[in-house]
Scaffold this active site. Sequence first.
Site, PDB file in Angstrom:
ATOM      1  CB  ALA A  26      -0.936  -0.010   1.213  1.00 15.65           C
ATOM      2  CB  THR A  27       3.973   2.261   1.607  1.00 16.49           C
ATOM      3  OG1 THR A  27       4.722   1.038   1.406  1.00 16.49           O
ATOM      4  CG2 THR A  27       3.305   2.221   2.966  1.00 16.49           C
ATOM      5  N   GLY A  28       3.601   1.633  -1.765  1.00 21.06           N
ATOM      6  CA  GLY A  28       4.425   1.676  -2.975  1.00 21.06           C
ATOM      7  C   GLY A  28       3.844   2.584  -4.057  1.00 21.06           C
ATOM      8  NE  ARG A  29       8.124   2.699  -8.069  1.00 23.03           N
ATOM      9  CZ  ARG A  29       9.403   2.521  -7.739  1.00 23.03           C
ATOM     10  NH1 ARG A  29      10.205   3.555  -7.642  1.00 23.03           N
ATOM     11  NH2 ARG A  29       9.890   1.318  -7.526  1.00 23.03           N
TER      12      ARG A  29
ATOM     13  N   GLY B 174      -0.673  -8.146  -9.002  1.00 17.30           N
ATOM     14  CA  GLY B 174      -0.066  -7.428 -10.123  1.00 17.30           C
ATOM     15  C   GLY B 174       1.442  -7.482 -10.091  1.00 17.30           C
ATOM     16  CB  THR B 175       3.802  -8.949  -7.634  1.00 20.20           C
ATOM     17  OG1 THR B 175       3.148  -8.332  -6.527  1.00 20.20           O
ATOM     18  CG2 THR B 175       5.303  -8.987  -7.399  1.00 20.20           C
TER      19      THR B 175
ATOM     20  CB  ALA C 163      -3.185  -9.048 -15.025  1.00 21.88           C
TER      21      ALA C 163
ATOM     22  CG  HIS D  54       8.782  -0.184 -17.055  1.00 21.26           C
ATOM     23  ND1 HIS D  54       8.833  -1.057 -18.120  1.00 21.26           N
ATOM     24  CD2 HIS D  54       7.495  -0.200 -16.603  1.00 21.26           C
ATOM     25  CE1 HIS D  54       7.618  -1.583 -18.305  1.00 21.26           C
ATOM     26  NE2 HIS D  54       6.790  -1.081 -17.403  1.00 21.26           N
TER      27      HIS D  54
ATOM     28  CE  LYS E   7       9.055  -3.617 -14.885  1.00 21.47           C
ATOM     29  NZ  LYS E   7       8.175  -4.111 -13.807  1.00 21.47           N
TER      30      LYS E   7
ATOM     31  N   GLY F  83       7.132  -7.665 -16.908  1.00 17.12           N
ATOM     32  CA  GLY F  83       6.168  -8.760 -17.041  1.00 17.12           C
ATOM     33  C   GLY F  83       5.333  -8.597 -18.303  1.00 17.12           C
TER      34      GLY F  83
HETATM   35  N1  LIG Z   1       0.278  -5.649 -13.129  1.00 15.70           N
HETATM   36  C1  LIG Z   1       0.367  -4.330 -13.339  1.00 15.70           C
HETATM   37  O1  LIG Z   1      -0.497  -3.719 -14.004  1.00 15.70           O
HETATM   38  C2  LIG Z   1       1.524  -3.581 -12.720  1.00 15.70           C
HETATM   39  C3  LIG Z   1       1.623  -2.191 -12.846  1.00 15.70           C
HETATM   40  C4  LIG Z   1       2.653  -1.528 -12.191  1.00 15.70           C
HETATM   41  C5  LIG Z   1       3.561  -2.248 -11.424  1.00 15.70           C
HETATM   42  N2  LIG Z   1       3.454  -3.608 -11.340  1.00 15.70           N
HETATM   43  C6  LIG Z   1       4.341  -4.415 -10.505  1.00 15.70           C
HETATM   44  O2  LIG Z   1       3.980  -4.189  -9.146  1.00 15.70           O
HETATM   45  C7  LIG Z   1       5.123  -4.425  -8.320  1.00 15.70           C
HETATM   46  C8  LIG Z   1       5.344  -3.205  -7.414  1.00 15.70           C
HETATM   47  O3  LIG Z   1       5.786  -2.114  -8.214  1.00 15.70           O
HETATM   48  P1  LIG Z   1       5.971  -0.648  -7.586  1.00 15.70           P
HETATM   49  O4  LIG Z   1       6.627   0.177  -8.616  1.00 15.70           O
HETATM   50  O5  LIG Z   1       4.674  -0.193  -7.021  1.00 15.70           O
HETATM   51  O6  LIG Z   1       7.004  -0.973  -6.396  1.00 15.70           O
HETATM   52  P2  LIG Z   1       7.394  -0.079  -5.119  1.00 15.70           P
HETATM   53  O7  LIG Z   1       7.039   1.353  -5.327  1.00 15.70           O
HETATM   54  O8  LIG Z   1       8.821  -0.415  -4.818  1.00 15.70           O
HETATM   55  O9  LIG Z   1       6.459  -0.632  -3.948  1.00 15.70           O
HETATM   56  C9  LIG Z   1       6.632  -1.912  -3.404  1.00 15.70           C
HETATM   57  C10 LIG Z   1       5.698  -2.088  -2.239  1.00 15.70           C
HETATM   58  O10 LIG Z   1       5.877  -3.434  -1.778  1.00 15.70           O
HETATM   59  C11 LIG Z   1       6.220  -3.411  -0.385  1.00 15.70           C
HETATM   60  N3  LIG Z   1       7.163  -4.484  -0.098  1.00 15.70           N
HETATM   61  C12 LIG Z   1       8.413  -4.628  -0.585  1.00 15.70           C
HETATM   62  N4  LIG Z   1       8.988  -5.747  -0.082  1.00 15.70           N
HETATM   63  C13 LIG Z   1       8.059  -6.289   0.751  1.00 15.70           C
HETATM   64  C14 LIG Z   1       8.052  -7.442   1.575  1.00 15.70           C
HETATM   65  N5  LIG Z   1       9.126  -8.258   1.649  1.00 15.70           N
HETATM   66  N6  LIG Z   1       6.932  -7.721   2.295  1.00 15.70           N
HETATM   67  C15 LIG Z   1       5.853  -6.909   2.227  1.00 15.70           C
HETATM   68  N7  LIG Z   1       5.815  -5.783   1.473  1.00 15.70           N
HETATM   69  C16 LIG Z   1       6.908  -5.495   0.741  1.00 15.70           C
HETATM   70  C17 LIG Z   1       6.849  -2.052  -0.152  1.00 15.70           C
HETATM   71  O11 LIG Z   1       6.741  -1.739   1.247  1.00 15.70           O
HETATM   72  P3  LIG Z   1       7.810  -0.783   1.971  1.00 15.70           P
HETATM   73  O12 LIG Z   1       7.557   0.571   1.417  1.00 15.70           O
HETATM   74  O13 LIG Z   1       7.490  -0.906   3.415  1.00 15.70           O
HETATM   75  O14 LIG Z   1       9.168  -1.339   1.594  1.00 15.70           O
HETATM   76  C18 LIG Z   1       5.989  -1.175  -1.045  1.00 15.70           C
HETATM   77  O15 LIG Z   1       4.776  -0.858  -0.397  1.00 15.70           O
HETATM   78  C19 LIG Z   1       6.291  -4.700  -9.286  1.00 15.70           C
HETATM   79  O16 LIG Z   1       6.456  -6.092  -9.422  1.00 15.70           O
HETATM   80  C20 LIG Z   1       5.805  -4.100 -10.590  1.00 15.70           C
HETATM   81  O17 LIG Z   1       6.402  -4.670 -11.735  1.00 15.70           O
HETATM   82  C21 LIG Z   1       2.447  -4.276 -11.974  1.00 15.70           C
END
Ligand SMILES: NC(=O)c1ccc[n+]([C@@H]2O[C@H](COP(=O)([O-])OP(=O)(O)OC[C@H]3O[C@@H](n4cnc5c(N)ncnc54)[C@H](OP(=O)(O)O)[C@@H]3O)[C@@H](O)[C@H]2O)c1
Length: 245
Positions: free
Chosen positions: A8-11, A84-85, A108, A140, A144, A150
């Site tokens: 929830a805190t991520g991008r 979505g990961t 997805a 990206h 990333k 993916g």
């Molecule tokens: N399917 C789609 O449409 C789509 C679109 C965009 C992105 N994605 C994918 O979504 C994923 C996240 O991307 P993002 O850019 O949002 O990443 P991000 O900004 O780095 O955010 C990651 C999030 O995951 C949390 N996290 C990291 N390690 C963790 C762990 N071991 N246990 C629990 N929580 C953890 C982080 O928490 P902390 O802040 O506490 O570290 C943060 O909230 C990537 O795999 C990306 O490729 C998919």
Amino acid sequence: MNLVVAGATGRTGSEVVAEACRRGHDVSGVARSADDVGDVRVSPAGELPDLLEDADALVDFTVPEASREHAARAADAGVPYVVGTTGFDDEGIADLREAGEATPVLKAANFARGVRALLEVVQAGVAALPDYDVELTETHHSGKRDAPSGTANTILDVVDDARDAALDRTYGREGEHERDDDEVGVHIRRAGNVRGEHEVLLAGNDEVLSLSHRAESRRVFAAGAVGQNPAAPTDPRLPFPCPRR
Ligand SMILES: NC(=O)c1ccc[n+]([C@@H]2O[C@H](COP(=O)([O-])OP(=O)(O)OC[C@H]3O[C@@H](n4cnc5c(N)ncnc54)[C@H](OP(=O)(O)O)[C@@H]3O)[C@@H](O)[C@H]2O)c1
């Protein structure tokens, strides 16, 4: 619905929280650290089992190692799991399949509607032009982790499917090497804050067909992950962050 958002805190996860709030869902979050997103409570990931007790769905945008754990917890709780990961290895995919035996799992690599359409257009284009060279470029943001994306891997699978062959995936090029007919070039760029761009180039017969998609904000992924139902309330004027009710 009562939604739990992992990451929830991520991008992307923070956009999912915002979109879910706009649609009137009750939202809570988990992340590695407990760091509330506005008024939405974010708990450490260890508290996920408690949160799932009265959840309707778990939406996950984190990292593969965390998502494997989250999938297992969703399966334990019988809570539908939307993930979505990206960047799973074969073992990670096997874990998701196992979770899918116990609870509905929706995975997805890209939740944008335009990308769903792009996949269909790529399938049609590659099938219609069987002798054309295919090259894929994706861009990206610099944060990333996984490469290719993916989405790029999904596009490459679609190309293979359309050609009814496993094309040789050539990642970048350097030095002297003539292009083989059975290769597909894959070019990866990481820079700035680019949300996600994918371009498939089909070239041959003195012409070039370019098929591309560009995400202009992460809201497009969030909207897909929480449902595209146009009847759902999506008033952008609603305040964000919204309080948990
Ligand atoms: N399917 C789609 O449409 C789509 C679109 C965009 C992105 N994605 C994918 O979504 C994923 C996240 O991307 P993002 O850019 O949002 O990443 P991000 O900004 O780095 O955010 C990651 C999030 O995951 C949390 N996290 C990291 N390690 C963790 C762990 N071991 N246990 C629990 N929580 C953890 C982080 O928490 P902390 O802040 O506490 O570290 C943060 O909230 C990537 O795999 C990306 O490729 C998919």
